[in-house]
Design an enzyme around this catalytic site. Structure first.
Site, PDB file in Angstrom:
ATOM      1  N   LYS A  96      -5.423   1.926   7.980  1.00 12.57           N
ATOM      2  CA  LYS A  96      -6.498   1.148   8.581  1.00 12.57           C
ATOM      3  C   LYS A  96      -6.085  -0.312   8.602  1.00 12.57           C
ATOM      4  O   LYS A  96      -5.310  -0.716   7.721  1.00 12.57           O
ATOM      5  CB  LYS A  96      -7.813   1.327   7.827  1.00 12.57           C
ATOM      6  CG  LYS A  96      -7.775   1.166   6.319  1.00 12.57           C
ATOM      7  CD  LYS A  96      -7.353  -0.090   5.653  1.00 12.57           C
ATOM      8  CE  LYS A  96      -8.074  -1.344   6.001  1.00 12.57           C
ATOM      9  NZ  LYS A  96      -7.670  -2.476   5.111  1.00 12.57           N
ATOM     10  N   ILE A 149       0.828  -1.216   0.000  1.00 10.69           N
ATOM     11  CA  ILE A 149       0.000   0.000   0.000  1.00 10.69           C
ATOM     12  C   ILE A 149       0.862   1.265   0.000  1.00 10.69           C
ATOM     13  O   ILE A 149       0.478   2.284  -0.589  1.00 10.69           O
ATOM     14  CB  ILE A 149      -1.014  -0.005   1.181  1.00 10.69           C
ATOM     15  CG1 ILE A 149      -2.140   0.977   0.911  1.00 10.69           C
ATOM     16  CG2 ILE A 149      -0.352   0.303   2.511  1.00 10.69           C
ATOM     17  CD1 ILE A 149      -2.973   0.683  -0.300  1.00 10.69           C
ATOM     18  N   SER A 202      12.038   1.028   6.688  1.00 11.35           N
ATOM     19  CA  SER A 202      11.583  -0.305   6.311  1.00 11.35           C
ATOM     20  C   SER A 202      12.795  -1.214   6.360  1.00 11.35           C
ATOM     21  O   SER A 202      13.915  -0.760   6.095  1.00 11.35           O
ATOM     22  CB  SER A 202      11.012  -0.262   4.886  1.00 11.35           C
ATOM     23  OG  SER A 202       9.938  -1.146   4.725  1.00 11.35           O
ATOM     24  N   ARG A 203      12.571  -2.498   6.690  1.00 10.28           N
ATOM     25  CA  ARG A 203      13.729  -3.398   6.783  1.00 10.28           C
ATOM     26  C   ARG A 203      14.326  -3.663   5.415  1.00 10.28           C
ATOM     27  O   ARG A 203      15.525  -3.796   5.266  1.00 10.28           O
ATOM     28  CB  ARG A 203      13.318  -4.703   7.462  1.00 10.28           C
ATOM     29  CG  ARG A 203      12.902  -4.497   8.917  1.00 10.28           C
ATOM     30  CD  ARG A 203      12.160  -5.685   9.446  1.00 10.28           C
ATOM     31  NE  ARG A 203      11.017  -6.029   8.605  1.00 10.28           N
ATOM     32  CZ  ARG A 203      10.146  -6.987   8.873  1.00 10.28           C
ATOM     33  NH1 ARG A 203      10.281  -7.710   9.966  1.00 10.28           N
ATOM     34  NH2 ARG A 203       9.132  -7.227   8.069  1.00 10.28           N
ATOM     35  N   ASP A 209      -9.882  -7.418   7.180  1.00  6.34           N
ATOM     36  CA  ASP A 209      -8.956  -6.388   6.687  1.00  6.34           C
ATOM     37  C   ASP A 209      -9.628  -5.590   5.560  1.00  6.34           C
ATOM     38  O   ASP A 209      -9.701  -4.360   5.642  1.00  6.34           O
ATOM     39  CB  ASP A 209      -7.621  -7.001   6.249  1.00  6.34           C
ATOM     40  CG  ASP A 209      -6.673  -5.937   5.741  1.00  6.34           C
ATOM     41  OD1 ASP A 209      -5.891  -5.407   6.538  1.00  6.34           O
ATOM     42  OD2 ASP A 209      -6.745  -5.597   4.532  1.00  6.34           O
TER      43      ASP A 209
HETATM   44  P1  NAP Z   1       2.600  -5.402   3.112  1.00 11.03           P
HETATM   45  O1  NAP Z   1       2.756  -5.315   1.630  1.00 11.03           O
HETATM   46  O2  NAP Z   1       2.815  -6.715   3.779  1.00 11.03           O
HETATM   47  O3  NAP Z   1       3.571  -4.283   3.660  1.00 11.03           O
HETATM   48  C1  NAP Z   1       3.775  -3.976   4.972  1.00 11.03           C
HETATM   49  C2  NAP Z   1       5.274  -3.676   5.156  1.00 11.03           C
HETATM   50  O4  NAP Z   1       5.477  -3.530   6.540  1.00 11.03           O
HETATM   51  C3  NAP Z   1       6.145  -4.823   4.713  1.00 11.03           C
HETATM   52  O5  NAP Z   1       6.552  -4.666   3.379  1.00 11.03           O
HETATM   53  C4  NAP Z   1       7.305  -4.772   5.686  1.00 11.03           C
HETATM   54  O6  NAP Z   1       8.374  -4.047   5.121  1.00 11.03           O
HETATM   55  C5  NAP Z   1       6.795  -3.996   6.877  1.00 11.03           C
HETATM   56  N1  NAP Z   1       6.726  -4.817   8.094  1.00 11.03           N
HETATM   57  C6  NAP Z   1       7.287  -4.522   9.287  1.00 11.03           C
HETATM   58  N2  NAP Z   1       7.034  -5.464  10.192  1.00 11.03           N
HETATM   59  C7  NAP Z   1       6.318  -6.398   9.575  1.00 11.03           C
HETATM   60  C8  NAP Z   1       5.758  -7.629   9.997  1.00 11.03           C
HETATM   61  N3  NAP Z   1       5.885  -8.066  11.265  1.00 11.03           N
HETATM   62  N4  NAP Z   1       5.084  -8.364   9.090  1.00 11.03           N
HETATM   63  C9  NAP Z   1       4.931  -7.946   7.816  1.00 11.03           C
HETATM   64  N5  NAP Z   1       5.439  -6.758   7.372  1.00 11.03           N
HETATM   65  C10 NAP Z   1       6.134  -5.999   8.246  1.00 11.03           C
HETATM   66  O7  NAP Z   1       1.158  -4.924   3.580  1.00 11.03           O
HETATM   67  P2  NAP Z   1       0.194  -3.846   2.886  1.00 11.03           P
HETATM   68  O8  NAP Z   1      -0.734  -4.521   1.937  1.00 11.03           O
HETATM   69  O9  NAP Z   1       0.974  -2.690   2.395  1.00 11.03           O
HETATM   70  O10 NAP Z   1      -0.705  -3.471   4.155  1.00 11.03           O
HETATM   71  C11 NAP Z   1      -0.215  -2.650   5.203  1.00 11.03           C
HETATM   72  C12 NAP Z   1      -1.394  -1.934   5.849  1.00 11.03           C
HETATM   73  O11 NAP Z   1      -2.076  -1.188   4.839  1.00 11.03           O
HETATM   74  C13 NAP Z   1      -2.428  -2.915   6.443  1.00 11.03           C
HETATM   75  O12 NAP Z   1      -2.918  -2.397   7.643  1.00 11.03           O
HETATM   76  C14 NAP Z   1      -3.521  -2.959   5.384  1.00 11.03           C
HETATM   77  O13 NAP Z   1      -4.790  -3.177   5.954  1.00 11.03           O
HETATM   78  C15 NAP Z   1      -3.443  -1.547   4.816  1.00 11.03           C
HETATM   79  N6  NAP Z   1      -3.974  -1.467   3.448  1.00 11.03           N
HETATM   80  C16 NAP Z   1      -3.604  -2.382   2.480  1.00 11.03           C
HETATM   81  C17 NAP Z   1      -4.198  -2.321   1.210  1.00 11.03           C
HETATM   82  C18 NAP Z   1      -3.853  -3.296   0.099  1.00 11.03           C
HETATM   83  O14 NAP Z   1      -4.514  -3.265  -0.966  1.00 11.03           O
HETATM   84  N7  NAP Z   1      -2.852  -4.160   0.215  1.00 11.03           N
HETATM   85  C19 NAP Z   1      -5.135  -1.324   0.940  1.00 11.03           C
HETATM   86  C20 NAP Z   1      -5.439  -0.380   1.908  1.00 11.03           C
HETATM   87  C21 NAP Z   1      -4.851  -0.471   3.152  1.00 11.03           C
HETATM   88  P3  NAP Z   1       9.899  -4.401   5.512  1.00 11.03           P
HETATM   89  O15 NAP Z   1      10.027  -5.905   5.457  1.00 11.03           O
HETATM   90  O16 NAP Z   1      10.701  -3.700   4.470  1.00 11.03           O
HETATM   91  O17 NAP Z   1      10.095  -3.854   6.891  1.00 11.03           O
END
Ligand code: NAP
Length: 303
Positions: free
Chosen positions: A87, A11, A33-34, A165
């Site tokens: 969120k 996101i 970010s890591r 989610d």
């Molecule tokens: P994501 O792709 O998994 O990204 C989250 C990032 O957070 C990871 O790339 C990771 O980056 C970091 N991170 C740090 N600690 C972590 C852990 N324990 N487990 C996993 N990742 C960790 O997730 P996302 O889809 O962007 O979603 C993040 C938030 O945005 C959620 O709350 C979700 O509800 C919200 N959101 C997502 C979407 C969607 O379409 N995907 C839409 C609207 C809102 P590093 O490894 O580089 O630290």
């Protein structure tokens, strides 16, 4: 004003980075970010290092999954920075209450964002429903978890919320547009045998409103809400971006690209006004569904 974006995943890259680039209010000054980075932007791997090195950064915007988010949120507020939360705003209600108290004590702005509330047709739907009596409401929120959350195992871990989610996006619209507040009266949750969070849920609310959430939908995706009132039928489609009245198109735009620019504009308003915006009503509904929900075990799920 300068901001740091934390948690460079899907996101952050899909929505936050372009919205910030187009914003007249904000400049992306650092990432934390890591492994993720944004080209041309100073990158840190630990939030504490960023906060110490960059006292000029006023806002921290967290795009981490909900469970690891609290510690980073607390660090940012303790360092006197304004804070914006993706969120759902946390893994539990009480941790978000703690953040709201801390933001107030520190004299900074906290914004618990709900991007779907910024969808093109939500304000129009709220205006149309004002003063009307809801006879029935039906929410259908069915999407493909493999498409929108590829490989994100955290979403099926405790605190990841599973199908809530995306479902909480529907609940953020519901709690925004209804003339009278609703509460949950029953729920049925389908948990894959090998996972800790539900992959589907069916919810019942007061005012004869029901919701059907499913993370297993392939092909066309469905993010619809229909309300039958004493003065006609309103439908919101495309996640709140398109509106129909009595079956006829009545405005909006079939695009989600307005949501995050609107969130960053609102964050700037909050900072300038010296106030916070923390509405937990969508998350209360989810918490109630886990409290009251009947639990079914369904087949294993693998990405
Ligand atoms: P994501 O792709 O998994 O990204 C989250 C990032 O957070 C990871 O790339 C990771 O980056 C970091 N991170 C740090 N600690 C972590 C852990 N324990 N487990 C996993 N990742 C960790 O997730 P996302 O889809 O962007 O979603 C993040 C938030 O945005 C959620 O709350 C979700 O509800 C919200 N959101 C997502 C979407 C969607 O379409 N995907 C839409 C609207 C809102 P590093 O490894 O580089 O630290």
């Amino acid at each position: 004003m300068k901001l740091a974006l934390v948690g460079i995943g899907k996101i952050a890259l899909d929505q936050h980075v372009p919205a910030i680039a187009a914003s007249p209010d904000w400049e992306l000054a650092a990432t934390v970010s890591r492994s993720g980075t944004v080209e041309g932007v100073e990158a840190f791997t630990r939030i504490e290092d960023m906060l110490e090195a960059r006292p000029d950064i006023e806002l921290v915007s967290l795009c981490l999954p909900p469970v690891p988010r609290f510690a980073a949120a607390q660090a940012a507020l303790r360092a006197g920075r304004h804070l914006m939360l993706e969120k759902p705003p946390g893994a539990t209600l009480s941790e978000v209450h703690a953040l709201a108290d801390l933001a107030q004590a520190q004299g900074v702005s906290l914004f618990a964002t709900w991007h779907s509330r910024m969808a093109h047709a939500v304000a129009g739907a709220k205006a149309w429903l004002a003063g009307k009596t809801i006879r029935e409401g039906r929410i259908t929120w069915r999407e493909d978890v493999r498409k929108w959350h590829p490989g994100q195992d955290w979403i099926f871990e405790p605190g990841g919320m599973g199908v809530f989610d995306p479902g909480i996006n529907a609940l953020s619209i519901l709690t925004e547009i209804l003339p009278d507040p609703v509460h949950l009266t029953g729920a049925e949750l389908d948990f894959p045998a090998n996972r800790q969070a539900p992959i589907a849920a069916r919810l019942a609310f007061t005012q004869n409103i029901s919701a059907d959430f499913d993370f297993r939908q392939e092909g066309p995706q469905t993010w619809d809400m229909e309300f039958f009132t004493d003065a006609g039928k309103l439908a919101l489609r495309m996640g709140g971006n398109v509106i129909e009245i009595d079956g006829q198109p009545a405005g909006g735009e079939d695009s989600i690209m307005g949501e995050y620019p609107a969130l960053y504009a609102r964050m700037a308003e909050l900072v300038r006004g010296g106030v916070s915006d923390v509405d937990l009503s969508p998350m209360v509904q989810v918490s109630d569904a886990f409290t009251l929900g009947r639990r079914n075990i369904v087949e294993d799920f693998e990405f």
